[in-house]
Design a protein around this motif. Structure first.
Motif, mmCIF file in Angstrom:
data_model
loop_
_atom_site.group_PDB
_atom_site.id
_atom_site.type_symbol
_atom_site.label_atom_id
_atom_site.label_comp_id
_atom_site.label_asym_id
_atom_site.label_seq_id
_atom_site.Cartn_x
_atom_site.Cartn_y
_atom_site.Cartn_z
ATOM 1 N N LYS A 113 0.868 -1.182 0.000
ATOM 2 C CA LYS A 113 0.000 0.000 0.000
ATOM 3 C C LYS A 113 0.908 1.236 0.000
ATOM 4 O O LYS A 113 1.778 1.356 0.874
ATOM 5 C CB LYS A 113 -0.869 0.019 1.264
ATOM 6 N N ASN A 114 0.698 2.132 -0.964
ATOM 7 C CA ASN A 114 1.512 3.353 -0.989
ATOM 8 C C ASN A 114 1.312 4.102 0.336
ATOM 9 O O ASN A 114 0.186 4.348 0.739
ATOM 10 C CB ASN A 114 1.088 4.254 -2.145
ATOM 11 N N THR A 115 2.422 4.452 0.963
ATOM 12 C CA THR A 115 2.333 4.969 2.333
ATOM 13 C C THR A 115 3.139 6.250 2.510
ATOM 14 O O THR A 115 4.239 6.366 1.983
ATOM 15 C CB THR A 115 2.879 3.902 3.316
ATOM 16 N N LEU A 116 2.549 7.186 3.256
ATOM 17 C CA LEU A 116 3.274 8.401 3.649
ATOM 18 C C LEU A 116 3.513 8.342 5.149
ATOM 19 O O LEU A 116 2.565 8.162 5.922
ATOM 20 C CB LEU A 116 2.436 9.639 3.299
ATOM 21 N N ALA A 117 4.782 8.467 5.566
ATOM 22 C CA ALA A 117 5.085 8.484 6.998
ATOM 23 C C ALA A 117 5.497 9.892 7.387
ATOM 24 O O ALA A 117 6.420 10.458 6.809
ATOM 25 C CB ALA A 117 6.206 7.501 7.311
ATOM 26 N N VAL A 145 5.468 -0.572 -4.834
ATOM 27 C CA VAL A 145 4.913 0.315 -3.817
ATOM 28 C C VAL A 145 5.761 1.585 -3.679
ATOM 29 O O VAL A 145 6.987 1.545 -3.811
ATOM 30 C CB VAL A 145 4.777 -0.441 -2.468
ATOM 31 N N PHE A 146 5.056 2.703 -3.447
ATOM 32 C CA PHE A 146 5.735 3.981 -3.204
ATOM 33 C C PHE A 146 5.671 4.321 -1.719
ATOM 34 O O PHE A 146 4.634 4.113 -1.076
ATOM 35 C CB PHE A 146 5.051 5.113 -3.972
ATOM 36 N N VAL A 147 6.782 4.858 -1.224
ATOM 37 C CA VAL A 147 6.827 5.283 0.175
ATOM 38 C C VAL A 147 7.271 6.743 0.194
ATOM 39 O O VAL A 147 8.191 7.113 -0.539
ATOM 40 C CB VAL A 147 7.868 4.454 0.975
ATOM 41 N N ALA A 148 6.615 7.580 0.982
ATOM 42 C CA ALA A 148 7.040 8.977 1.111
ATOM 43 C C ALA A 148 7.304 9.241 2.588
ATOM 44 O O ALA A 148 6.568 8.744 3.453
ATOM 45 C CB ALA A 148 5.948 9.899 0.591
ATOM 46 N N LEU A 149 8.375 9.982 2.866
ATOM 47 C CA LEU A 149 8.722 10.236 4.278
ATOM 48 C C LEU A 149 9.061 11.703 4.472
ATOM 49 O O LEU A 149 9.770 12.296 3.661
ATOM 50 C CB LEU A 149 9.944 9.393 4.669
ATOM 51 N N THR A 150 8.542 12.267 5.526
ATOM 52 C CA THR A 150 8.893 13.667 5.830
ATOM 53 C C THR A 150 8.690 13.956 7.316
ATOM 54 O O THR A 150 7.927 13.276 7.996
ATOM 55 C CB THR A 150 8.059 14.660 4.991
ATOM 56 N N ALA A 151 9.398 15.002 7.763
ATOM 57 C CA ALA A 151 9.220 15.430 9.154
ATOM 58 C C ALA A 151 8.376 16.693 9.212
ATOM 59 O O ALA A 151 7.884 17.072 10.260
ATOM 60 C CB ALA A 151 10.568 15.696 9.801
ATOM 61 N N THR A 152 8.257 17.366 8.071
ATOM 62 C CA THR A 152 7.509 18.624 8.109
ATOM 63 C C THR A 152 6.476 18.620 7.011
ATOM 64 O O THR A 152 6.813 18.670 5.839
ATOM 65 C CB THR A 152 8.424 19.843 7.867
ATOM 66 N N ALA A 153 5.232 18.538 7.395
ATOM 67 C CA ALA A 153 4.194 18.621 6.385
ATOM 68 C C ALA A 153 2.939 19.201 6.989
ATOM 69 O O ALA A 153 2.433 18.716 7.986
ATOM 70 C CB ALA A 153 3.909 17.244 5.828
ATOM 71 N N THR A 154 2.483 20.286 6.384
ATOM 72 C CA THR A 154 1.196 20.834 6.781
ATOM 73 C C THR A 154 0.119 19.994 6.086
ATOM 74 O O THR A 154 0.423 19.183 5.219
ATOM 75 C CB THR A 154 1.056 22.289 6.318
#
Ligand code: ADP
Length: 517
Positions: free
Chosen positions: A33-37, A169-178
């Motif tokens: 499942k494409n996931t954003l963390a 599968v795509f994974v996106a990671l960030t510490a700053t997201a509005t």
């Protein structure tokens, strides 16, 4: 659950248990499942794609915006005995060829690349031919034009990647997201699950310092915190150079990093800091993305940055080891002018500039609020705020006694109204004070009934109160180069006496007078 992955965590990385958010992210990825963390700095985002990468067949491709970041990540993986490599412009053509050949033979579990790499047809073809485990976008906020660090190439490669049908599968990671940025990433990458652990960093104490001579403040701070590692961020290269010279002259061992230095100088400075040869780093925002130095005990902002995203990301480089650390912002009104100048000078179109002005205003509000600073930041990121007072920030610690200033607020608000909601903070303070300023007469503002109604206050006190009303959302500003004050529903409630206004007793600074002019 995750038995195999827990084993990988223990045998390869030597950690006993997963951190919050890691389990959910890894599980979604394993289910393709494409996931954003979204996790705070130091939260352990890398393992979120490294563990599935090891657990799944094929090569994991990680798209990363910074060359220095790639090398560090690859070195770390190699040190755990994991086959990883990177391809970027720092390599010779020969080295690139060898690595590309090895990638096509499936030798590596992890390949780090810059987004630009996908602009090359030959690389896309190579990726098409090999077995891929996942594609991860590190620092995924760079994908969004609403983000504070937009990289167009990050966005433009997505359609090309989507056309490849061998990416499970795509994974996106960030510490700053509005919220805006999260939605943008979700739409672009067809994200099915967002794992958001929240942004709160319990071990960080935020402080605002106003009206102090900044260099003397830093000198005494460093004296009181000997042998501690810290970063001092400046807004310009010139500020970095000057401060570096001032501190070096006094015998403090400080490193310096900004984009005006040669690559070798920058590398040396970074290495000296990482290896604790220089405990202090003075830098512009060119320094830091992806720097994994765990024992940074403080981050001081010599000048206010352009927005809260940048601030939180830079300040968040303190305390990655979970130990108590301080994030101090030295505020002066000149810094606001500087940031406005930078926005004006930029090549952004008008809509983008307007967006930047809006974010800048939030940053200014942060400097003037009397609420808990941690809560202010978390609310900005639409995070679920668990408690309204952190008990650690300068507002929670220093602001104790409250004054009822409802009447003063009403005078200020009615003055804004009478001035036709066409002027900014400075002019409003002048009218309230009853100043003899020529401009004020030109606009016939001295004819208003509110002219001079707060003459007992200094202009500085009035300015501070107006900024406070804005920060507490009791007064609005129309953002732009010359922001004008506007009443909002809260202002109307205050004027009608439906809403009391309380302000903590302020100790109005005595030095740095020019700040409020
Ligand atoms: P970021 O979210 O900022 O990218 P990193 O992935 O660099 O954070 O992780 C920060 C630090 O935490 C690293 O030193 C990493 O090895 C460590 N770490 C990550 N996951 C765990 C875990 N489950 N247990 C202990 N330490 C961890």
């Amino acid at each position: 659950m995750l038995v195999k992955e827990e084993k990988i965590l223990q045998t390869y990385f030597g950690y006993e248990t997963f951190r919050p958010g890691q389990v959910a992210t890894i599980e979604h990825i394993l289910q393709l499942k494409n996931t954003l963390a979204v996790m705070p700095t130091g939260g352990g985002k890398s393992l979120c794609y490294q563990i599935p990468g090891l657990s799944m067949d094929g090569t994991a491709i990680i798209i990363s915006p910074l060359i220095s970041l790639m090398k560090d990540q690859v070195d770390a993986l190699n040190s755990y005995g994991i086959a990883a490599t990177y391809i970027n412009s720092s390599l010779t053509a020969g080295e690139q060829q060898t690595r590309l050949r090895d990638i096509s033979s499936g030798r590596y579990k992890f390949v780090y690349v810059a987004p630009e790499r996908f602009e090359s047809g030959s690389f896309v073809n190579l990726v098409r031919k090999i077995r891929i485990a996942l594609v991860a976008f590190d620092e995924a906020h760079c994908i969004s034009q609403w983000g504070h660090d937009f990289r167009p190439s990050y966005r433009s490669i997505v359609p090309n990647l989507k056309k490849l049908n061998n990416i499970p599968v795509f994974v996106a990671l960030t510490a700053t997201a509005t919220e805006e940025v999260i939605n943008d990433i979700k739409e672009l990458l067809h994200i099915e699950h967002v794992v958001n652990t929240g942004f709160e960093r319990d071990n960080l104490s935020f402080h605002i310092v106003k009206g102090k001579d900044k260099t003397s403040y830093i000198r005494s701070f460093l004296q009181e915190h000997p042998n501690e590692s810290g970063i001092i961020y400046t807004a310009t290269r010139k500020q970095a150079d000057t401060l570096h010279e001032q501190l070096t002259r006094r015998g403090t061992n400080v490193a310096k990093y900004h984009a005006g230095m040669s690559e070798i100088e920058r590398k040396q400075a970074q290495a000296a800091f990482i290896h604790d040869e220089s405990s202090i780093m003075i830098a512009t925002n060119a320094f830091g993305m992806g720097i994994d130095k765990s024992n940074v005990r403080f981050v001081i902002h010599y000048a206010m940055p352009m927005n809260i995203e940048s601030y939180y990301q830079e300040a968040g480089r303190a305390g990655r080891d979970g130990e108590h650390s301080d994030c101090i912002l030295l505020f002066s009104q000149q810094d606001v002018q500087l940031q406005k100048f930078l926005i004006e000078q930029s090549l952004m179109d008008d809509a983008a500039k307007q967006n930047e002005y809006h974010k800048l205003q939030e940053m200014i509000n942060y400097c003037h609020t009397h609420s808990c600073l941690s809560s202010f930041i978390l609310e900005y990121f639409d995070d679920k705020v668990t408690k309204m007072t952190c008990g650690r920030c300068s507002n929670c610690v220093e602001l104790k006694e409250k004054d009822d200033i409802t009447e003063e607020a009403q005078m200020i608000l009615s003055c804004v109204k009478r001035m036709g909601e066409r002027f900014g903070v400075g002019m409003t303070a002048k009218v309230l004070k009853g100043s003899r300023d020529k401009k004020l007469k030109e606009f016939r503002l001295d004819q208003l009934t509110t002219y001079g109604i707060m003459s007992a206050y200094t202009e500085k006190e009035l300015t501070e109160r107006i900024h406070f009303l804005i920060a507490e959302r009791l007064l609005a500003t129309e953002e732009g180069k010359f922001p004008t004050l506007k009443l909002n529903q809260n202002s109307v409630d205050v004027l009608k006496g439906k809403r009391p206004v309380e302000m903590f007793t302020l100790t109005i600074p005595t030095s740095d007078e020019a700040d409020y002019q």
